[in-house]
Write an enzyme that holds these catalytic residues in place. Structure first.
Site, PDB file in Angstrom:
ATOM      1  N   GLU A 167     -10.419  85.147  20.577  1.00 39.26           N
ATOM      2  CA  GLU A 167     -10.972  83.798  20.834  1.00 39.26           C
ATOM      3  C   GLU A 167     -11.472  83.609  22.271  1.00 39.26           C
ATOM      4  N   TYR A 169      -9.914  84.557  25.074  1.00 37.36           N
ATOM      5  CA  TYR A 169      -8.874  84.411  26.103  1.00 37.36           C
ATOM      6  C   TYR A 169      -8.822  85.688  26.974  1.00 37.36           C
ATOM      7  N   ARG A 217      -3.478  89.954  18.137  1.00 38.07           N
ATOM      8  CA  ARG A 217      -4.621  89.212  17.568  1.00 38.07           C
ATOM      9  C   ARG A 217      -5.881  89.802  18.183  1.00 38.07           C
ATOM     10  N   HIS A 255     -14.180  80.821  21.649  1.00 43.64           N
ATOM     11  CA  HIS A 255     -14.329  79.360  21.561  1.00 43.64           C
ATOM     12  C   HIS A 255     -15.753  78.934  21.904  1.00 43.64           C
ATOM     13  N   GLN A 342     -10.056  67.255  11.362  1.00 47.12           N
ATOM     14  CA  GLN A 342     -10.032  65.890  11.884  1.00 47.12           C
ATOM     15  C   GLN A 342      -8.703  65.477  12.518  1.00 47.12           C
ATOM     16  N   GLY A 652     -10.126  50.961   4.250  1.00 51.56           N
ATOM     17  CA  GLY A 652     -11.312  50.180   4.598  1.00 51.56           C
ATOM     18  C   GLY A 652     -11.120  48.695   4.368  1.00 51.56           C
ATOM     19  N   ALA A 661     -10.992  59.067   6.224  1.00 49.36           N
ATOM     20  CA  ALA A 661      -9.925  59.361   5.274  1.00 49.36           C
ATOM     21  C   ALA A 661      -8.609  59.632   5.992  1.00 49.36           C
TER      22      ALA A 661
HETATM   23  P1  FAD Z   1     -12.597  53.829  -0.737  1.00 49.59           P
HETATM   24  O1  FAD Z   1     -12.646  55.286  -0.733  1.00 49.59           O
HETATM   25  O2  FAD Z   1     -13.854  53.086  -0.497  1.00 49.59           O
HETATM   26  O3  FAD Z   1     -11.978  53.354  -2.142  1.00 49.59           O
HETATM   27  C1  FAD Z   1     -11.928  52.018  -2.547  1.00 49.59           C
HETATM   28  C2  FAD Z   1     -11.766  51.955  -4.037  1.00 49.59           C
HETATM   29  O4  FAD Z   1     -11.493  50.618  -4.415  1.00 49.59           O
HETATM   30  C3  FAD Z   1     -13.019  52.360  -4.798  1.00 49.59           C
HETATM   31  O5  FAD Z   1     -12.720  53.421  -5.689  1.00 49.59           O
HETATM   32  C4  FAD Z   1     -13.417  51.093  -5.564  1.00 49.59           C
HETATM   33  O6  FAD Z   1     -13.945  51.366  -6.858  1.00 49.59           O
HETATM   34  C5  FAD Z   1     -12.086  50.368  -5.674  1.00 49.59           C
HETATM   35  N1  FAD Z   1     -12.214  48.909  -5.840  1.00 49.59           N
HETATM   36  C6  FAD Z   1     -12.773  48.028  -4.979  1.00 49.59           C
HETATM   37  N2  FAD Z   1     -12.646  46.755  -5.482  1.00 49.59           N
HETATM   38  C7  FAD Z   1     -11.993  46.863  -6.661  1.00 49.59           C
HETATM   39  C8  FAD Z   1     -11.553  45.919  -7.629  1.00 49.59           C
HETATM   40  N3  FAD Z   1     -11.733  44.612  -7.496  1.00 49.59           N
HETATM   41  N4  FAD Z   1     -10.924  46.377  -8.731  1.00 49.59           N
HETATM   42  C9  FAD Z   1     -10.697  47.700  -8.903  1.00 49.59           C
HETATM   43  N5  FAD Z   1     -11.088  48.628  -8.010  1.00 49.59           N
HETATM   44  C10 FAD Z   1     -11.712  48.212  -6.905  1.00 49.59           C
HETATM   45  N6  FAD Z   1     -14.025  60.567   5.738  1.00 49.59           N
HETATM   46  C11 FAD Z   1     -13.452  61.544   6.409  1.00 49.59           C
HETATM   47  O7  FAD Z   1     -12.346  61.369   6.914  1.00 49.59           O
HETATM   48  N7  FAD Z   1     -14.044  62.769   6.535  1.00 49.59           N
HETATM   49  C12 FAD Z   1     -15.240  63.028   5.993  1.00 49.59           C
HETATM   50  O8  FAD Z   1     -15.756  64.141   6.132  1.00 49.59           O
HETATM   51  C13 FAD Z   1     -15.880  61.999   5.255  1.00 49.59           C
HETATM   52  N8  FAD Z   1     -17.081  62.206   4.704  1.00 49.59           N
HETATM   53  C14 FAD Z   1     -17.662  61.196   4.010  1.00 49.59           C
HETATM   54  C15 FAD Z   1     -18.912  61.421   3.434  1.00 49.59           C
HETATM   55  C16 FAD Z   1     -19.515  60.411   2.705  1.00 49.59           C
HETATM   56  C17 FAD Z   1     -20.877  60.682   2.129  1.00 49.59           C
HETATM   57  C18 FAD Z   1     -18.864  59.180   2.532  1.00 49.59           C
HETATM   58  C19 FAD Z   1     -19.513  58.090   1.721  1.00 49.59           C
HETATM   59  C20 FAD Z   1     -17.645  58.942   3.109  1.00 49.59           C
HETATM   60  C21 FAD Z   1     -17.039  59.941   3.862  1.00 49.59           C
HETATM   61  N9  FAD Z   1     -15.820  59.746   4.492  1.00 49.59           N
HETATM   62  C22 FAD Z   1     -15.225  60.757   5.160  1.00 49.59           C
HETATM   63  C23 FAD Z   1     -15.186  58.434   4.532  1.00 49.59           C
HETATM   64  C24 FAD Z   1     -14.013  58.316   3.579  1.00 49.59           C
HETATM   65  O9  FAD Z   1     -14.412  58.703   2.283  1.00 49.59           O
HETATM   66  C25 FAD Z   1     -13.515  56.885   3.611  1.00 49.59           C
HETATM   67  O10 FAD Z   1     -13.090  56.578   4.908  1.00 49.59           O
HETATM   68  C26 FAD Z   1     -12.357  56.690   2.656  1.00 49.59           C
HETATM   69  O11 FAD Z   1     -12.767  56.978   1.338  1.00 49.59           O
HETATM   70  C27 FAD Z   1     -11.843  55.250   2.711  1.00 49.59           C
HETATM   71  O12 FAD Z   1     -10.787  55.148   1.820  1.00 49.59           O
HETATM   72  P2  FAD Z   1     -10.333  53.783   1.151  1.00 49.59           P
HETATM   73  O13 FAD Z   1      -9.244  54.169   0.235  1.00 49.59           O
HETATM   74  O14 FAD Z   1     -10.068  52.787   2.193  1.00 49.59           O
HETATM   75  O15 FAD Z   1     -11.583  53.234   0.346  1.00 49.59           O
HETATM   76  P1  NAP Z   2     -20.661  54.716  11.292  1.00 48.09           P
HETATM   77  O1  NAP Z   2     -20.147  56.060  11.603  1.00 48.09           O
HETATM   78  O2  NAP Z   2     -20.069  53.538  11.921  1.00 48.09           O
HETATM   79  O3  NAP Z   2     -22.215  54.770  11.603  1.00 48.09           O
HETATM   80  C1  NAP Z   2     -23.060  53.697  11.411  1.00 48.09           C
HETATM   81  C2  NAP Z   2     -24.448  54.023  11.953  1.00 48.09           C
HETATM   82  O4  NAP Z   2     -25.272  52.900  11.753  1.00 48.09           O
HETATM   83  C3  NAP Z   2     -24.482  54.345  13.424  1.00 48.09           C
HETATM   84  O5  NAP Z   2     -25.439  55.385  13.614  1.00 48.09           O
HETATM   85  C4  NAP Z   2     -24.982  53.068  14.064  1.00 48.09           C
HETATM   86  O6  NAP Z   2     -25.684  53.524  15.205  1.00 48.09           O
HETATM   87  C5  NAP Z   2     -25.845  52.450  12.968  1.00 48.09           C
HETATM   88  N1  NAP Z   2     -25.777  50.988  12.923  1.00 48.09           N
HETATM   89  C6  NAP Z   2     -24.691  50.187  13.037  1.00 48.09           C
HETATM   90  N2  NAP Z   2     -25.043  48.894  12.928  1.00 48.09           N
HETATM   91  C7  NAP Z   2     -26.383  48.870  12.731  1.00 48.09           C
HETATM   92  C8  NAP Z   2     -27.322  47.838  12.563  1.00 48.09           C
HETATM   93  N3  NAP Z   2     -26.957  46.558  12.569  1.00 48.09           N
HETATM   94  N4  NAP Z   2     -28.635  48.161  12.410  1.00 48.09           N
HETATM   95  C9  NAP Z   2     -29.021  49.451  12.417  1.00 48.09           C
HETATM   96  N5  NAP Z   2     -28.154  50.489  12.572  1.00 48.09           N
HETATM   97  C10 NAP Z   2     -26.864  50.191  12.732  1.00 48.09           C
HETATM   98  O7  NAP Z   2     -20.577  54.454   9.707  1.00 48.09           O
HETATM   99  P2  NAP Z   2     -20.947  55.331   8.462  1.00 48.09           P
HETATM  100  O8  NAP Z   2     -21.901  56.425   8.792  1.00 48.09           O
HETATM  101  O9  NAP Z   2     -21.318  54.356   7.403  1.00 48.09           O
HETATM  102  O10 NAP Z   2     -19.587  56.003   8.066  1.00 48.09           O
HETATM  103  C11 NAP Z   2     -18.493  55.215   7.611  1.00 48.09           C
HETATM  104  C12 NAP Z   2     -17.183  55.809   8.024  1.00 48.09           C
HETATM  105  O11 NAP Z   2     -16.957  57.034   7.324  1.00 48.09           O
HETATM  106  C13 NAP Z   2     -17.205  56.137   9.489  1.00 48.09           C
HETATM  107  O12 NAP Z   2     -16.074  55.625  10.134  1.00 48.09           O
HETATM  108  C14 NAP Z   2     -17.250  57.606   9.543  1.00 48.09           C
HETATM  109  O13 NAP Z   2     -16.555  58.152  10.657  1.00 48.09           O
HETATM  110  C15 NAP Z   2     -16.616  58.033   8.237  1.00 48.09           C
HETATM  111  N6  NAP Z   2     -17.214  59.308   7.884  1.00 48.09           N
HETATM  112  C16 NAP Z   2     -16.699  60.411   8.472  1.00 48.09           C
HETATM  113  C17 NAP Z   2     -17.283  61.618   8.220  1.00 48.09           C
HETATM  114  C18 NAP Z   2     -16.726  62.884   8.850  1.00 48.09           C
HETATM  115  O14 NAP Z   2     -17.307  63.941   8.686  1.00 48.09           O
HETATM  116  N7  NAP Z   2     -15.653  62.850   9.580  1.00 48.09           N
HETATM  117  C19 NAP Z   2     -18.401  61.708   7.429  1.00 48.09           C
HETATM  118  C20 NAP Z   2     -18.898  60.566   6.838  1.00 48.09           C
HETATM  119  C21 NAP Z   2     -18.295  59.352   7.104  1.00 48.09           C
HETATM  120  P3  NAP Z   2     -26.521  52.572  16.182  1.00 48.09           P
HETATM  121  O15 NAP Z   2     -25.691  51.340  16.286  1.00 48.09           O
HETATM  122  O16 NAP Z   2     -26.666  53.360  17.440  1.00 48.09           O
HETATM  123  O17 NAP Z   2     -27.831  52.405  15.496  1.00 48.09           O
HETATM  124 FE1  SF4 Z   3      -6.546  70.141   9.763  1.00 44.84          FE
HETATM  125 FE2  SF4 Z   3      -5.375  68.950   7.689  1.00 44.84          FE
HETATM  126 FE3  SF4 Z   3      -8.034  68.890   7.916  1.00 44.84          FE
HETATM  127 FE4  SF4 Z   3      -6.732  71.159   7.276  1.00 44.84          FE
HETATM  128  S1  SF4 Z   3      -6.866  69.281   6.062  1.00 44.84           S
HETATM  129  S2  SF4 Z   3      -8.347  70.949   8.775  1.00 44.84           S
HETATM  130  S3  SF4 Z   3      -4.901  70.957   8.517  1.00 44.84           S
HETATM  131  S4  SF4 Z   3      -6.559  67.968   9.304  1.00 44.84           S
END
Ligand code: FAD
Ligand code: NAP
Ligand code: SF4
Length: 675
Positions: A167, A169, A217, A255, A342, A652, A661
Site C-alpha cells: 500500500e 508504506y 503483506r 494509497h 461509508q 429520511g 443508509a
Molecule cells: P426509504 O428508503 O426512502 O424507505 C421509505 C419507505 O417507506 C419506502 O419503501 C416507502 O414505500 C415507504 N412508505 C412511505 N410512506 C408510506 C406509507 N404511508 N405506507 C406504507 N409505506 C410507506 N445511501 C447510501 O448510504 N449509500 C449509497 O450508495 C446510496 N446510493 C443511493 C443511490 C440512489 C439512486 C438512491 C435513490 C439512494 C441512494 N442512497 C444511498 C440513499 C439511501 O437509499 C437512503 O438514504 C435510504 O434508503 C433511506 O432510508 P429510509 O428507510 O429512511 O427511507
Molecule cells: P444531495 O446529496 O443533497 O444533493 C442534492 C443536489 O441538488 C446537490 O447537487 C445540490 O447542489 C442540488 N440542489 C439542492 N437544492 C437545489 C435547488 N433548490 N435547486 C437546484 N439544485 C439544488 O441529495 P441527493 O443527491 O438527492 O441524495 C439524497 C441522499 O442520498 C443524500 O444524502 C446522499 O448522500 C445519499 N446518497 C448517497 C450515495 C452514496 O454513494 N453514498 C449515493 C446516492 C445518494 P447545489 O445546491 O450546489 O446545486
Molecule cells: Fe465498510 Fe460496512 Fe460498507 Fe463494508 S458494508 S465497506 S464494512 S461500511
C-alpha cells in the site's frame, strides 16, 4: 450438504508446522480508530470475531516507532508497558478460541505527521508533509525498532505479526524508484532496494524465534508509475520465503494509486489472478485479498488454486459470525459487506471511529447491545427502507411483536433504486439479508398497501420510517414534458433521450449520470474482471511496470451525451470521502460534462437555460432530470398526533439532509435496542 463439505477448501485447517490455523480465513488488518481509544473495546471487537470463527485475526497497523505512525499519537509497540496493554487483546482473543497477529507498520512518507522518514525526501502526492530522507543511523535505528516491536508483540501474547509491506508504506517505498532514489547500499539496483525489507524480516525472525507466525503483506501490483515490475515482485517473494516468512498476504495498489482496488465498483475477487502467479512461484501459503465478501467467492479462489487462504477485512466488520455461518451452511444469513467504505474507511480518513453501514454494532460491541426484552410490545413500523428494516430486525430479535408495513410490494425502499446503478450491485445482498432476517425473527410483513393513521391505532408503539419525497424546485418550465425526476428514470423507467442535463450533482445526480452513461446491454465493469481491467488500464499480462505503465484505458463510450450540473462552485465528486474521486474519474471517462457554479433560468423547447457567472447559455437537451435533494415524508404524523399517538421518526422521515443508509440503519438499530 453440510457447511464443512460445501466450503471444504475454505474451512480446511492450515498447518504451519509449529502451529495450526483452524481454517483458511484471515481477518485482514483495518485501522478502526479503536487503537487510539481503548484496549478493552479493541479486545471486545477482536474477541467477537474470534468467537465468530476467524482462522487468524490481524490487528490494525501498530507503529514500530514513533516516526513510523500514521499520525502523531498513533498507537505503537515501543515498550514493555505497551506490550502489557496489548495483552488485554490477546487474552480476550485466545479465550474466545482464536489466534491473532499484530500488524507491524512503518508508514514512511504516508503519514500525517511532520517527523516522518522515508528512503528519499520525496513527498507523496496525497500526504501533507515532505519526509526526511533516512540517514544511515535512521536506517539502523528503525531496523532495530522493527525487531523490538515484533519481539514485544510476542511478549504481549500475539501469535504472530504481519509485516506491512504494501500500500505504499515504508517497505514498499524502499522497493521502488518511485520512493527510493538512494545511491547507497539501500537503493539503486533492485537487489539493493530489496535489502531493507528483507533485513526487516531477518530482524523480526531473529527477535521472535522460529515458532512465531510472520505474515508479509506483499505489494503484488503497485498500480503507480515507477512501481515494481512483476518479475521483481516474484524475485522478492522468493527471497521473503528464504528469509523465513510463513505466509504471504496480498497487497494491491498504493494509497496514491488512481485505480480503485476495494470499493464496490471493483468486481469481486478482482485481483485473485495476480495472487495466483505469486503462489505458483513460492512454497509457502499465499493469501488472496480485495473484494472477497462471500463464502462461495472465497471457496472458489482456494478451490481453483489461486490462493491457499483468503484475507477479508471489511466483511468481518459487517458480520462477525461470517465464518460460523459458512460452517453451518447459512450463507443466506450473512450480512454482506457491500464495499461502500461509508462507515469504515471514510471514517478512518476523517479521523473518526470506524463502524459498518450494514452493522452499526461494529466497533461498538460494548455500547450497542441487543438485549432480550422482558416487556414485549406490539410495534408498527411504516416503511421497509433501510431504517425500517433495521429497526424491525433488531426489535423482533429482542422479542417484540413487530409488523412492518410498506406501500411497495417489496422491502428495501430506495435501495431498490440504488441496486440498479452500475457498480452498486452489492445492494442486492443487503436486501437479501434483511429478507432472510425479517422472516427468521418473525416480523409480520404487510406489503403493497399505503397505510393511514387508522391502520396503526391498535399498536403500543408506532415508528415512522416513511423516507423522503424529492425536493420540489422553483424553476420556470418545470412542467415541460422534457422534465423528469430521478424516480421517473430509475424507478419508473421512462424513456430518456440522447442528450440529457441532470440538475443536482449530489449522490443521486452522480448515480443517475452513471446509470445513463452505461449501455444496459453490456455487463458493467463491476461484474466483469476483464472489463474492469480494461477500463482502468491494468495489464492482465503482468508485463507493465507497476501493472499500469504504458497501458491504454479502453472504455465503452456512453450511449448519450450527459451534462451534470450544480450551483456550488466546488468540484463535483461522489459523496464518499474515499470513493468520490472514483465516481468523478468514471464520469470523466464517459465524457460527462461536469458544470459547476450554475444558475438555472428556465426550461423550454430549446432546452435548459443556464448562466455560469455572467455567461448565459442553453443546453439543447432532450431531457432535464431533477436530482436536487430530498425532503422528509411525514404524511402520517399529523393524523397520528390527532389520535393522541406518540410516534418515533427514523431515517429520511426524521431528517432528510445528508441522509444515507448508514444513518438510516444506525438510527433504526439504536431505537430498536432501547424500545
Ligand atoms: P426509504 O428508503 O426512502 O424507505 C421509505 C419507505 O417507506 C419506502 O419503501 C416507502 O414505500 C415507504 N412508505 C412511505 N410512506 C408510506 C406509507 N404511508 N405506507 C406504507 N409505506 C410507506 N445511501 C447510501 O448510504 N449509500 C449509497 O450508495 C446510496 N446510493 C443511493 C443511490 C440512489 C439512486 C438512491 C435513490 C439512494 C441512494 N442512497 C444511498 C440513499 C439511501 O437509499 C437512503 O438514504 C435510504 O434508503 C433511506 O432510508 P429510509 O428507510 O429512511 O427511507
Ligand atoms: P444531495 O446529496 O443533497 O444533493 C442534492 C443536489 O441538488 C446537490 O447537487 C445540490 O447542489 C442540488 N440542489 C439542492 N437544492 C437545489 C435547488 N433548490 N435547486 C437546484 N439544485 C439544488 O441529495 P441527493 O443527491 O438527492 O441524495 C439524497 C441522499 O442520498 C443524500 O444524502 C446522499 O448522500 C445519499 N446518497 C448517497 C450515495 C452514496 O454513494 N453514498 C449515493 C446516492 C445518494 P447545489 O445546491 O450546489 O446545486
Ligand atoms: Fe465498510 Fe460496512 Fe460498507 Fe463494508 S458494508 S465497506 S464494512 S461500511
Amino acid at each position: 450438504m453440510s457447511g464443512q463439505q460445501k466450503y471444504s477448501h475454505l474451512l480446511q485447517p492450515l498447518d504451519l508446522g509449529f502451529t495450526q490455523l483452524r481454517n483458511r480465513v484471515i481477518m485482514g488488518s483495518m485501522h478502526t480508530g479503536l487503537e487510539e481509544v481503548s484496549m478493552e473495546r479493541q479486545a471486545a471487537f477482536f474477541a467477537r470475531r474470534a468467537e465468530g470463527g476467524v482462522g487468524l485475526i490481524i490487528t490494525g497497523g501498530i507503529a514500530t516507532s514513533p516516526e513510523g505512525g500514521l499520525a502523531p499519537g498513533s498507537s505503537g509497540m515501543f515498550s514493555e508497558k505497551d506490550a502489557e496493554h496489548h495483552s488485554i487483546i490477546t487474552r480476550a482473543v485466545h479465550e474466545a478460541g482464536g489466534k491473532i497477529a499484530m500488524q507491524a507498520l512503518h508508514a514512511g512518507r504516508q503519514s500525517f505527521h511532520p517527523l516522518m522518514l522515508a528512503p528519499s525526501a520525496k513527498q507523496s502526492p496525497i500526504y501533507p508533509f515532505p519526509p526526511k530522507a533516512m540517514t544511515e543511523e535512521d536506517v539502523e535505528r528503525e531496523l532495530y525498532n522493527w525487531g523490538n516491536a515484533c519481539h514485544l508483540a510476542q511478549q504481549a501474547g500475539y501469535d504472530g505479526v504481519e509485516i506491512m509491506g504494501s500500500e505504499g508504506y515504508l517497505l514498499n517505498q524502499f522497493l521502488t524508484t518511485r520512493g527510493n532514489e538512494r545511491d547507497d547500499e539501500w537503493g539503486g539496483s533492485y537487489e539493493n532496494r530489496m535489502r531493507y525489507p528483507l533485513e526487516v524480516v531477518r530482524r523480526v525472525r531473529a527477535a521472535t524465534g522460529p515458532n512465531f507466525i510472520i505474515v508479509y503483506r506483499l505489494s503484488m501490483m503497485d498500480l503507480v508509475p515507477d512501481g515494481q515490475s512483476f518479475d521483481e515482485v516474484i524475485t522478492f517473494a522468493k527471497r521473503l520465503e528464504q528469509a523465513g516468512v510463513n505466509i504471504i498476504n496480498t497487497g494491491i495498489g498504493w494509497h496514491e494509486a488512481k485505480i480503485p482496488t476495494i470499493a464496490t465498483m471493483v468486481p469481486r475477487a478482482a485481483f485473485a489472478w495476480v495472487t495466483r502467479k505469486v503462489k505458483e512461484a513460492v512454497n509457502i501459503p499465499v493469501s488472496a485479498s480485495n473484494r472477497i465478501n462471500m463464502p462461495s467467492v472465497a471457496e472458489d479462489i482456494i478451490a481453483r488454486g489461486d490462493a491457499d487462504m483468503v484475507s477479508m477485512a471489511r466483511p468481518m466488520l459487517a458480520d462477525p459470525d461470517w465464518v460460523k455461518k459458512a460452517e453451518a451452511d447459512l450463507e443466506q444469513e450473512i450480512n454482506t459487506c457491500i464495499a461502500c467504505n461509508q462507515a469504515c474507511l471514510d471514517h478512518t480518513f476523517q479521523l473518526r471511529l470506524s463502524s459498518c453501514l450494514v452493522n452499526p454494532q461494529a466497533c461498538y460491541e460494548t455500547e450497542l447491545v441487543y438485549v432480550k426484552t422482558d416487556k414485549p410490545k406490539s410495534i408498527a413500523i411504516v416503511g421497509a427502507g433501510p431504517a425500517g428494516m433495521s429497526f424491525a430486525t433488531v426489535a423482533a430479535q429482542r422479542g417484540h411483536a413487530v409488523t412492518l408495513f410498506d406501500a411497495d410490494t417489496k422491502i428495501g425502499g430506495q435501495f431498490n433504486i440504488a441496486k440498479q446503478i452500475p457498480g452498486k450491485e452489492e445492494f442486492h445482498e443487503t436486501l437479501r439479508y434483511y429478507d432472510v432476517m425479517l422472516k427468521k425473527h418473525g416480523v409480520k410483513l404487510s406489503l403493497g398497501k399505503r397505510v393511514d393513521a387508522h391502520d396503526l391505532a391498535a399498536f403500543d408503539e408506532v415508528v415512522l420510517a416513511t423516507g423522503i419525497v424529492p425536493r420540489h424546485l422553483d424553476i420556470e418550465g418545470l412542467d415541460h414534458p422534457k422534465v423528469l425526476s430521478y424516480l421517473d428514470v430509475l424507478r419508473d423507467k421512462k424513456v430518456v433521450g440522447k442528450k440529457v442535463a441532470i440538475v443536482g450533482a449530489g449522490g443521486i445526480g452522480v448515480d443517475t449520470a452513471e446509470y445513463l452513461t452505461h449501455d444496459p446491454h453490456h455487463k458493467p465493469a463491476s461484474l466483469d474482471i476483464p472489463t474492469f481491467l480494461k477500463e482502468w488500464g491494468i495489464d492482465p499480462e503482468l508485463k507493465a511496470r507497476g501493472g499500469i505503465e504504458g497501458v491504454q484505458e479502453q472504455v465503452d463510450p456512453s450511449p448519450r451525451e450527459v451534462y451534470l450540473l450544480q450551483r456550488k462552485t466546488k468540484k463535483i465528486t461522489g459523496p464518499g470521502k474515499t470513493t468520490g474521486w472514483i465516481h468523478r474519474e468514471a464520469l470523466l471517462k464517459k465524457k460527462v460534462n461536469l458544470m459547476t457554479g450554475v444558475s438555472y433560468r428556465k426550461i423550454d423547447d430549446a432546452g435548459l437555460h443556464i448562466s455560469i457567472g455572467d455567461k448565459n447559455m442553453v443546453l439543447n437537451v432532450d431531457n432535464v432530470i431533477i436530482c436536487a435533494g430530498q425532503e422528509p415524508n411525514r404524511e402520517l404524523q399529523e393524523g397520528l398526533a390527532s389520535m393522541g399517538k406518540h410516534v418515533h421518526l427514523i431515517g429520511g422521515a426524521d431528517f432528510a439532509a445528508e441522509l444515507d443508509a448508514k444513518r438510516a440503519i444506525d438510527q433504526g438499530a439504536r431505537l430498536a435496542a432501547g424500545i
